[in-house]
Design a protein around this motif. Sequence first.
Motif, PDB file in Angstrom:
ATOM      1  N   VAL A  80       1.630  14.723  40.454  1.00 22.19           N
ATOM      2  CA  VAL A  80       1.203  15.439  39.587  1.00 22.19           C
ATOM      3  C   VAL A  80       1.374  16.460  40.362  1.00 22.19           C
ATOM      4  O   VAL A  80       1.416  17.028  41.371  1.00 22.19           O
ATOM      5  CB  VAL A  80      -0.071  14.776  39.184  1.00 22.19           C
ATOM      6  CG1 VAL A  80       0.369  13.741  38.398  1.00 22.19           C
ATOM      7  CG2 VAL A  80      -1.538  15.061  40.415  1.00 22.19           C
ATOM      8  N   GLY A  81       1.266  17.951  39.667  1.00 25.87           N
ATOM      9  CA  GLY A  81       1.623  19.099  39.935  1.00 25.87           C
ATOM     10  C   GLY A  81       0.127  20.397  40.772  1.00 25.87           C
ATOM     11  O   GLY A  81      -0.838  18.703  39.856  1.00 25.87           O
ATOM     12  N   GLN A  82       0.125  20.597  41.608  1.00 28.07           N
ATOM     13  CA  GLN A  82      -0.989  20.904  42.283  1.00 28.07           C
ATOM     14  C   GLN A  82      -2.315  21.901  41.132  1.00 28.07           C
ATOM     15  O   GLN A  82      -3.580  21.026  40.819  1.00 28.07           O
ATOM     16  CB  GLN A  82      -1.202  21.735  43.355  1.00 28.07           C
ATOM     17  CG  GLN A  82      -1.890  22.292  43.964  1.00 28.07           C
ATOM     18  CD  GLN A  82      -1.659  23.216  45.556  1.00 28.07           C
ATOM     19  OE1 GLN A  82      -0.423  22.579  45.480  1.00 28.07           O
ATOM     20  NE2 GLN A  82      -3.204  23.777  45.894  1.00 28.07           N
ATOM     21  N   PRO A  83      -1.351  21.901  40.129  1.00 29.74           N
ATOM     22  CA  PRO A  83      -2.536  22.968  39.113  1.00 29.74           C
ATOM     23  C   PRO A  83      -2.963  22.402  38.103  1.00 29.74           C
ATOM     24  O   PRO A  83      -4.608  22.351  38.093  1.00 29.74           O
ATOM     25  CB  PRO A  83      -0.925  24.057  39.119  1.00 29.74           C
ATOM     26  CG  PRO A  83      -0.167  23.999  39.384  1.00 29.74           C
ATOM     27  CD  PRO A  83      -0.329  22.977  40.035  1.00 29.74           C
ATOM     28  N   THR A  84      -2.564  21.048  38.639  1.00 36.94           N
ATOM     29  CA  THR A  84      -2.594  20.411  36.916  1.00 36.94           C
ATOM     30  C   THR A  84      -4.019  19.292  38.198  1.00 36.94           C
ATOM     31  O   THR A  84      -5.271  19.649  37.936  1.00 36.94           O
ATOM     32  CB  THR A  84      -1.923  18.781  37.349  1.00 36.94           C
ATOM     33  OG1 THR A  84      -0.902  19.826  35.893  1.00 36.94           O
ATOM     34  CG2 THR A  84      -2.565  18.155  35.916  1.00 36.94           C
ATOM     35  N   LEU A  85      -4.180  19.042  39.025  1.00 36.83           N
ATOM     36  CA  LEU A  85      -4.617  18.283  40.132  1.00 36.83           C
ATOM     37  C   LEU A  85      -5.827  19.537  40.362  1.00 36.83           C
ATOM     38  O   LEU A  85      -7.050  18.277  40.001  1.00 36.83           O
ATOM     39  CB  LEU A  85      -4.128  17.910  41.427  1.00 36.83           C
ATOM     40  CG  LEU A  85      -5.300  17.651  42.181  1.00 36.83           C
ATOM     41  CD1 LEU A  85      -5.563  15.687  42.061  1.00 36.83           C
ATOM     42  CD2 LEU A  85      -4.827  17.186  44.022  1.00 36.83           C
ATOM     43  N   PHE A 126      -5.093  19.210  48.714  1.00 34.29           N
ATOM     44  CA  PHE A 126      -4.781  19.353  47.189  1.00 34.29           C
ATOM     45  C   PHE A 126      -2.803  19.284  47.036  1.00 34.29           C
ATOM     46  O   PHE A 126      -2.948  18.590  45.948  1.00 34.29           O
ATOM     47  CB  PHE A 126      -4.980  20.973  46.950  1.00 34.29           C
ATOM     48  CG  PHE A 126      -6.642  20.606  46.463  1.00 34.29           C
ATOM     49  CD1 PHE A 126      -8.145  20.693  47.520  1.00 34.29           C
ATOM     50  CD2 PHE A 126      -7.307  20.508  45.229  1.00 34.29           C
ATOM     51  CE1 PHE A 126      -9.164  20.394  46.931  1.00 34.29           C
ATOM     52  CE2 PHE A 126      -8.042  20.172  45.309  1.00 34.29           C
ATOM     53  CZ  PHE A 126      -9.552  20.145  45.847  1.00 34.29           C
ATOM     54  N   THR A 127      -2.287  19.931  48.433  1.00 37.00           N
ATOM     55  CA  THR A 127      -0.911  19.489  47.942  1.00 37.00           C
ATOM     56  C   THR A 127      -0.443  17.811  48.218  1.00 37.00           C
ATOM     57  O   THR A 127       0.048  17.765  47.292  1.00 37.00           O
ATOM     58  CB  THR A 127      -0.242  20.389  48.826  1.00 37.00           C
ATOM     59  OG1 THR A 127      -0.566  22.305  48.175  1.00 37.00           O
ATOM     60  CG2 THR A 127       1.246  20.565  48.550  1.00 37.00           C
ATOM     61  N   ALA A 160      -8.767  24.651  54.924  1.00 36.20           N
ATOM     62  CA  ALA A 160      -8.770  22.966  54.934  1.00 36.20           C
ATOM     63  C   ALA A 160     -10.216  22.771  53.680  1.00 36.20           C
ATOM     64  O   ALA A 160     -10.927  23.426  53.025  1.00 36.20           O
ATOM     65  CB  ALA A 160      -9.947  23.083  56.556  1.00 36.20           C
ATOM     66  N   VAL A 161     -10.249  21.319  53.833  1.00 41.66           N
ATOM     67  CA  VAL A 161     -11.002  20.490  52.787  1.00 41.66           C
ATOM     68  C   VAL A 161     -11.325  19.606  53.003  1.00 41.66           C
ATOM     69  O   VAL A 161     -11.048  19.216  53.782  1.00 41.66           O
ATOM     70  CB  VAL A 161      -9.630  20.051  51.754  1.00 41.66           C
ATOM     71  CG1 VAL A 161     -10.534  19.557  50.741  1.00 41.66           C
ATOM     72  CG2 VAL A 161      -8.657  20.759  50.429  1.00 41.66           C
TER      73      VAL A 161
END
Length: 306
Positions: free
Chosen positions: A27-32, A18-19, A54-55
Amino acid sequence: MQLQQLRYFLAVAQTRHFTQAADLLGVGQPTLSKQIHTLERSLGGPLFDRIRGAVALTAAGEALLPLAQRMVADADAARDAVRDIVGLRRGEVRLGEPPSLCASLVPGVLQRFRAAYPGLCLVVTEGGSADLIAGLLDHHLDLALIVAAEEGVDPDLSAAPLLRESLVVASAIAGPPPTERAEMAIADLGHVPLVMFRPGYTLREVTLEACRQAGVTPHFAVEGGEMDAVLAFVEAGLGVAVVPSMVLRNRPLLRATPLAPPGLRRTIALAHRSRSVLPHAAAALRTTLLDHVATAALPGGVRRLV
């Protein structure tokens, strides 16, 4: 479901982080994360498994991935098509080409194209075929002139053969010819100093493979140059080089000695992405290039395929 959410989904699917995806998108991670959660709610299920940092794609994410890729690609194509309404009056077209064509085939093409479309900016990138193919696949180029490999090109590309060109042995006209015969056997390359292209250059690999098959070990007088440097070193009498016949046009200080049968040849092809709509400006350049190849006077050792 919004197009932007699909772009966010594809970025996470690509990076599996995500980061890193947020950094890629700027964009910022919270937005994503918020947009991914909104997309998951709208689709009715999770798209990613998040386990100890892990993703991984869930089954639903795997099902969405090709659809999202196609939807985003179609949206980009639609945007580009709209831009192309005025694209032939302004805009740019990105062409990749090997250095060997910069001083032979390409200038005449660009001259014709510039005369027909003076408002368009031509962005030319020189490189080896592998780098140019990567540029097409990464959407950094619209078109590329490449040396076609015998095994074909990437399935995501379409390549139209244009020319078949003989390779010749270039030597300084001020010095003795590399052979007393009218043609030079590939095996004889083991008995003359060679000016060799840098590693990764297609002509280097072709020459070395031909020598290997002929059972000879080449001797490098100079190694590591690009096309202009190699030709300058040959002009200076440092050795000979195996080069495409077209590059010796307008090189009065160099002679061309044909290779004895079966010789060496290469096929020049015009490539573009097969699964994307070719922008109008790039399509116009493609038409100009094909017309030029079909009508231009070609030197000996070059045969048109269109």
